[in-house]
Design an enzyme around this catalytic site. Structure first.
Site, PDB file in Angstrom:
ATOM      1  N   ASP A 217       4.663  -7.448  43.318  1.00 35.51           N
ATOM      2  CA  ASP A 217       3.495  -6.653  43.700  1.00 35.51           C
ATOM      3  C   ASP A 217       2.869  -7.216  44.977  1.00 35.51           C
ATOM      4  O   ASP A 217       3.072  -8.379  45.319  1.00 35.51           O
ATOM      5  CB  ASP A 217       2.446  -6.701  42.576  1.00 35.51           C
ATOM      6  CG  ASP A 217       3.010  -6.187  41.260  1.00 35.51           C
ATOM      7  OD1 ASP A 217       3.448  -5.024  41.220  1.00 35.51           O
ATOM      8  OD2 ASP A 217       3.033  -6.961  40.282  1.00 35.51           O
ATOM      9  N   LYS A 256      -2.319  -5.013  41.366  1.00 36.38           N
ATOM     10  CA  LYS A 256      -2.243  -5.082  39.912  1.00 36.38           C
ATOM     11  C   LYS A 256      -3.432  -5.916  39.438  1.00 36.38           C
ATOM     12  O   LYS A 256      -3.529  -7.108  39.729  1.00 36.38           O
ATOM     13  CB  LYS A 256      -0.924  -5.715  39.517  1.00 36.38           C
ATOM     14  CG  LYS A 256      -0.557  -5.483  38.077  1.00 36.38           C
ATOM     15  CD  LYS A 256       0.528  -6.431  37.688  1.00 36.38           C
ATOM     16  CE  LYS A 256       1.833  -5.719  37.458  1.00 36.38           C
ATOM     17  NZ  LYS A 256       2.869  -6.714  37.081  1.00 36.38           N
TER      18      LYS A 256
END
Ligand SMILES: *[C@@H]1O[C@H](CO)[C@@H](O)[C@H](O)[C@H]1NC(C)=O
Ligand SMILES: *[C@@H]1O[C@H](CO)[C@@H](O)[C@H](O)[C@H]1NC(C)=O
Length: 392
Positions: A217, A256
Site C-alpha cells: 500500500d 489503509k
C-alpha cells in the site's frame, strides 16, 4: 579582574554542563575523529559521539554500512540531536550490504536489524535531507517519540520505506518521498511507502509526502491505536507486481487506515490524493473509529475510491471520480457524509482542469513542498477535493 571573571565562568559552565554543542562530521571517504578537516568514516561513530544539542553533518556521497546504524540515546526538547546533510549536499545511505536484503521467503527479520537507521527508545532527534535505499526498511523507529524527519527519501528498500512502530508519540514526518519499496521475503505482502503500525501514541503527523509504486500500500496504519494526522499526502501506483513475484500478495490501496481488530483510532486525513493505485483509494480496513476525512480526492484507482465498512467516520467535501470499482464509494450507514462528489453531480475526467500528474512528480521546491499544479482541481472552482495549490 577580567581574567578571574572568565575563569569563573568557565568553571561554572563546566559544572552545569553549558559546554558548547559540537558539530560532528562524517564523510564516505573519512577515517578521522569527526572534525570538519578529519571526518569520521562511519555514521555510527558520529551517532555514538553525539550528545544533546550536537549536530552531525554528513558530507556528500554514498555511504555503504555493513551493520545498520543504531540510535539509542536521546536529545532533549531544548537540545535535540540533529543529523543532516552538510549544506544540502547529496547524501545516499545504501543498505544493500546489510543483513535482510532480503532474507529468504517467510524468514523473519530480527527487530534490531530493521532499518538502515534503527531508532529505538531514542527521542528528540532531527533528521534532514537524506536518501536511504536498498535497506531492510529505510527508517525503522520503534518506541521513539518527539523526533522530526524532514525531506527524507526512502526507496527500493526490502521492506517498508519509513516505519513508525510501538509506543511512539509526537513524531513529525514532513516532505517524505518513499517509493518502489518491496518485500521479496513476503511476496509483496507488507512493504508500504509509509507505515505507522502496531502501537499507540498521540501527535504523529505525516505532511506533504509522496508515496508511489510501493509493492503493497502507499500508506498503512495497521493496528495503530491512536489518531495519526495525514495532510497533503499523495499516494499513487501502489500494489502492482513490478518485480515478478510469484503468489503476489500486494494489496494496492492508496491509504489503509486501520484494521478490524484495531482499537478505534480517529485518524485525520485532509487534502490527500490517491490515484492510479491497483485497488482502493482510501479504506478504513475495518477500523471501528471515527475518522475525519476532508477534502481528499480518489481518482482513477482500480477499485472504489473510498471504502469505509466499519467506522463512524465523517467524510466531507471529498471527490471520488473515475475509479474502476463496482461504484465510486462503498460506505456503511454509520458514516456521516456531506458535500462529497458522489452526493451530487456527475464526475468524469473532463470535470478537472488537469488530469496530468507530471508536475506533482517533479523535484520538490527549495522550501521542500511538492510543486503546485492544477492536477485534479475541479473546473467549477468549488471547495471540494484535494489540491497541491494550497493548504486547505
Ligand atoms: C506529546 O506532546 C503532548 C503535547 O505537547 C504532550 O502532552 C505529551 O507528553 C507528549 N508525549 C510524549 C511521549 O512526549
Ligand atoms: C481518465 O484519464 C486517465 C489519465 O489520462 C486515464 O488513464 C483514464 O483511462 C481516463 N478515464 C476515463 C474514464 O476516461
Amino acid at each position: 579582574m577580567h581574567s578571574i571573571h572568565s575563569v569563573g565562568l568557565v568553571a561554572i559552565s563546566a559544572l552545569v554542563g553549558l559546554a558548547q554543542a559540537k558539530d560532528i562530521y562524517v564523510s564516505p571517504t573519512g577515517s578521522g575523529t569527526g572534525t570538519s578537516t578529519s571526518p569520521y568514516g562511519s555514521i555510527q561513530s558520529a551517532v555514538n559521539a553525539a550528545v544533546a544539542g550536537d549536530t552531525i553533518y554528513l558530507r556528500a556521497g554514498t555511504y555503504k554500512p555493513t551493520t545498520n546504524i543504531q540510535f539509542k540515546t536521546s536529545g532533549t526538547q531544548a537540545k535535540p540531536i540533529t543529523v543532516r546533510s552538510y549544506q544540502n549536499e547529496k547524501v545516499v545511505i545504501d543498505g544493500e550490504g546489510l543483513p535482510g536484503t532480503p532474507y529468504g521467503l517467510d524468514v523473519s527479520l530480527p527487530n534490531g536489524e530493521r532499518g538502515i537507521f534503527h531508532i529505538e527508545k531514542a527521542n528528540y532527534w532531527k533528521f534532514y535531507n537524506l536518501e536511504l535505499i536498498n535497506g531492510p526498511y529505510g527508517i525503522y523507529a520503534r518506541d521513539a517519540s518527539n523526533n522530526y524527519y524532514e525531506r527524507l527519501t526512502t526507496h527500493d528498500n526490502y521492506e517498508t520505506g519509513f516505519q513508525l512502530q510501538g509506543a511512539s508519540s509526537n513524531n513529525t514526518v514532513i516532505y517524505l518521498d518513499s517509493y518502489r519499496n518491496r518485500d521479496p521475503r513476503k511476496n509483496g505482502e507488507s512493504a508500504d511507502g509509509f507505515a505507522c503500525k502496531e502501537g499507540t501514541g498521540e501527535g504523529n503527523v505525516l505532511r506533504n509526502a509522496r508515496l508511489w509504486d510501493n509493492v503493497d500500500d502507499g500508506l498503512d496504519l495497521f493496528m495503530f491505536g491512536s489518531p495519526v494526522t495525514l495532510e497533503e499526502v499523495y499516494a499513487w501506483g501502489n500494489g502492482f507486481n513490478r518485480w515478478g513475484f510469484s503468489n503476489f500478495n500486494g494489496d494496492g490501496n492508496g491509504f489503509k487506515l486501520g484494521i478490524t481488530d484495531n482499537p478505534p483510532a480517529n485518524h485525520v486525513v485532509r487534502n490527500c490524493m490517491a490515484f492510479a493505485n491497483a485497488k482502493k483509494g482510501f479504506i478504513d480496513n475495518g477500523n471501528p473509529g471515527a475518522l475525519t476525512v476532508e477534502r481528499n480526492t480518489a481518482w482513477n484507482n482500480g477499485d472504489v475510491g473510498f471504502n469505509f465498512r466499519s467506522s463512524s467516520s465523517t467524510l466531507k467535501s471529498n471527490i471520488a471520480a473515475v475509479n474502476v470499482g463496482s461504484a465510486q464509494v462503498s460506505l456503511v450507514s454509520s458514516v456521516k457524509a456531506s458535500d462529497n462528489s458522489w452526493q451530487g453531480g456527475s464526475w468524469s475526467n473532463s470535470s478537472f482542469v488537469s488530469t496530468d500528474p507530471s508536475t506533482l512528480k517533479q523535484a520538490r521546491l527549495t522550501n521542500g513542498r511538492v510543486p503546485a499544479s492544477d492536477f485534479l482541481v475541479p473546473k467549477t472552482g468549488a471547495a471540494i477535493g484535494a489540491t497541491t495549490k494550497a493548504d486547505v
